[in-house]
Structure formats: structure tokens, C-alpha cells
Design an enzyme around this catalytic site. Structure first.
Site, PDB file in Angstrom:
ATOM      1  N   TYR A 136       0.857  -1.189   0.000  1.00 45.76           N
ATOM      2  CA  TYR A 136       0.000   0.000   0.000  1.00 45.76           C
ATOM      3  C   TYR A 136       0.889   1.234   0.000  1.00 45.76           C
ATOM      4  O   TYR A 136       1.547   1.537   0.991  1.00 45.76           O
ATOM      5  CB  TYR A 136      -0.905  -0.045   1.231  1.00 45.76           C
ATOM      6  CG  TYR A 136      -1.850   1.120   1.423  1.00 45.76           C
ATOM      7  CD1 TYR A 136      -2.048   2.094   0.450  1.00 45.76           C
ATOM      8  CD2 TYR A 136      -2.566   1.249   2.601  1.00 45.76           C
ATOM      9  CE1 TYR A 136      -2.910   3.154   0.639  1.00 45.76           C
ATOM     10  CE2 TYR A 136      -3.451   2.302   2.813  1.00 45.76           C
ATOM     11  CZ  TYR A 136      -3.610   3.245   1.828  1.00 45.76           C
ATOM     12  OH  TYR A 136      -4.469   4.296   2.030  1.00 45.76           O
ATOM     13  N   LYS A 164      -1.208  -1.253  -4.219  1.00 41.63           N
ATOM     14  CA  LYS A 164      -2.283  -0.265  -4.173  1.00 41.63           C
ATOM     15  C   LYS A 164      -1.634   1.108  -4.248  1.00 41.63           C
ATOM     16  O   LYS A 164      -0.910   1.512  -3.340  1.00 41.63           O
ATOM     17  CB  LYS A 164      -3.091  -0.414  -2.886  1.00 41.63           C
ATOM     18  CG  LYS A 164      -4.146   0.667  -2.683  1.00 41.63           C
ATOM     19  CD  LYS A 164      -4.750   0.572  -1.297  1.00 41.63           C
ATOM     20  CE  LYS A 164      -5.665   1.748  -1.005  1.00 41.63           C
ATOM     21  NZ  LYS A 164      -6.174   1.742   0.393  1.00 41.63           N
TER      22      LYS A 164
END
Length: 304
Positions: A136, A164
Site C-alpha cells: 500500500y 495499491k
């Protein structure tokens, strides 16, 4: 469960009672409603799930409840957001035992690691679990950048499979694809650049405002995937005032308030956060109510 790594994965909310104890049953209801509305997977205990406001036992309880209600219908990915590698490994292993299908792994909280330290953190977790991992990247929120040096060093780590991308600079999507091809699956992670991300190589969307408007979120991605770009753009433009909330400092409060306005959840949050008040609360409510009153026409499948 094998994760398809595409589609709409809402970062689901953790529901609370009036005394701010965790309401596992209502959390399950919220997740079940999202699945019934067509989401592809769920992210348990991301930022919107107030991960860092929960202790270890609470996290495991929330995750276990979500895994139970999902019951294999869609993949369950859980956020791993910890101060250090030791704590991250502990939670990752507990998540695997609880039945999570994958992990969304963040850089260490508070301390901003140098690239080699970040690589060591990610490897240290990946080596201790058999679950697939989505990294992330969110520089505005966490001050750490998962840059090309880090991703290059992690290429041999087979269970680190996705990223992400939550940086607001959409150029990163193209640079990412040019530099790494299909080595990592790319997800759009910031709501108000989601459609740009899909056009530029993302295969899915980790979303916040899907919690309030799941059918529209699912249809946005479905329209893009079937090549109906006019419909995707129509939904995106309608959605954009709310999608901007995902990039704000008070995104958790705003998203939970939007859920409440739409009759899907409660605005209650855990300290140090407090519910929105005054002009800001009125502004968000007005935005949600306007969106609800002007919802775009969806396909028969999504409107049902």
C-alpha cells in the site's frame, strides 16, 4: 480462496456501539450488504476500518467476524498497519490463521524508513506468511514512498503480488507499467483518481466511498471493463464531489457519515477521531443527499 485481483474492493468500516465498543454483528451486516450489492472483495481493517485505533485482539476479532460473514463469497484482504516488523508479522500470522485470503501491507507507521529498511520490513512479513500481499503506497498519508528502488528489490519475493497506488500523481501509473510490466498487479487506491488509474493500467479499485454507494462503484468499473467509457465517465463525474472526500484528512469520519446518511452504517468513530460537526458535517451531508437525489441510471443487473 484464489484472489482475482480485479474489480472493486471497498475498505470496509468497523461499526461501533454508542459506548464505542466494537459492534461485530453490525460490522458483519455492513459487509454482507456490500457483498449483496456486488463488490468483488473486501478490505478489512484498512484506514477506513480504523486499524490503528484497535488493539491486537480487537483486530483479530473484527477480521474473524468479517471472514465468518463473507463465508467464501469474495476474497477478504486485511490491512497490516503496524509500528514495526515484529508486530506486523504477529498480525499477519494471526490473520492467516483467522482465514484471511490476503494482506494489504503498509510501511511501518510513525518511523519513515529508508528504502533498504522498507524492503527489509516487507520481506520480513512476506517470509512469515503464505498469503499473497498487496503493498500500500500512500505518500501523502504516511510520508513513506514505495519507490522503484523498493519494488525492484522485492521482485524475487513471490507472494508480494500487487500494489495499491494512492499517490495523487497519475503519472505514477504509467511509470509503474513501463518499469515493471505485469510483475505486480496495480490497484487504484485513491477514489478521485480511480478512473484515471483504470485507464492507465490498474486492474482494480480499493475504494472508500463504495461503502455509501456500492452499486454505482461496481457499475463504474464494470462499464469501464466492457468498454462503455461514456457510462463510466457519467458515473465518475456524478461521484466526484464525494470521491474527493477520500483524499481529505477526515476521510474516515466523512465516509462513515456518508454511510449513515445512506442508511448503511453509523458515523461513530474511535478517538482520537470524533464525528464531524458544524459546517463540515453539514457540507458532507448535503453532498451525500445531492448524490442520492441525482443517482445515475444503472444497468438492470445493478439496479435490481
Amino acid at each position: 480462496m484464489t484472489i482475482g485481483w480485479k474489480g472493486v474492493f471497498p475498505a470496509v468500516t468497523t461499526q461501533l456501539r454508542e459506548d464505542l465498543s466494537i459492534d461485530l454483528a453490525d460490522t458483519q451486516r455492513v459487509v454482507d450488504d456490500l457483498i449483496r450489492d456486488g463488490v468483488t472483495g473486501v478490505i478489512a481493517l484498512g484506514t477506513v476500518g480504523e486499524n490503528n485505533s484497535l488493539d491486537f485482539g480487537e483486530k483479530v476479532s473484527v477480521l474473524s467476524a468479517i471472514v465468518e460473514v463473507v463465508n467464501g463469497r469474495v476474497p477478504v484482504i486485511t490491512g497490516v498497519s503496524e509500528y514495526d516488523t515484529r508486530r506486523a508479522v504477529r498480525y499477519a500470522q494471526a490473520a492467516e490463521k483467522a482465514g484471511a485470503d490476503g494482506l494489504m501491507l503498509l510501511p511501518p507507521m510513525v518511523y519513515v524508513p529508508k528504502p533498504h529498511e522498507m524492503v527489509a520490513h516487507f520481506k520480513g512479513v512476506a517470509e512469515k506468511t503464505g498469503l499473497p500481499i498487496m503493498l500500500y503506497n500512500n505518500p501523502p498519508a504516511y510520508r513513506s514512498v514505495i519507490d522503484n528502488e523498493v519494488l525492484e528489490a522485492l521482485k524475487p519475493v513471490k507472494n508480494i503480488v500487487a500494489v495499491k497506488e494512492s499517490a495523487p500523481d497519475t503519472r505514477r501509473f504509467t511509470d509503474f507499467r513501463n518499469d515493471f510490466g505485469d510483475r505486480y498487479v496495480l490497484f487504484a487506491g485513491l477514489d478521485d483518481v480511480a478512473l484515471e488509474g483504470l485507464f492507465l493500467g490498474a486492474q482494480g479499485w480499493v475504494s472508500g466511498l463504495t461503502n455509501a454507494f456500492p452499486k454505482e462503484s461496481v457499475e463504474l468499473v464494470a462499464a469501464y471493463e466492457r468498454g462503455d467509457y461514456a457510462k463510466a465517465l457519467e458515473i465518475y463525474r456524478w461521484f466526484m464531489p464525494l470521491l474527493h472526500l477520500d483524499a481529505e484528512h477526515d476521510l474516515v469520519q466523512s465516509i462513515k457519515l456518508a454511510e449513515q446518511v445512506m442508511g448503511r452504517g453509523s458515523e461513530r468513530v474511535l478517538p482520537p477521531r470524533y464525528p464531524l460537526e458544524g459546517a463540515r458535517r453539514a457540507e458532507v451531508i448535503a453532498m451525500v443527499e445531492k448524490a442520492a437525489a441525482t443517482r445515475p441510471t444503472l444497468t438492470v443487473a445493478q439496479a435490481a
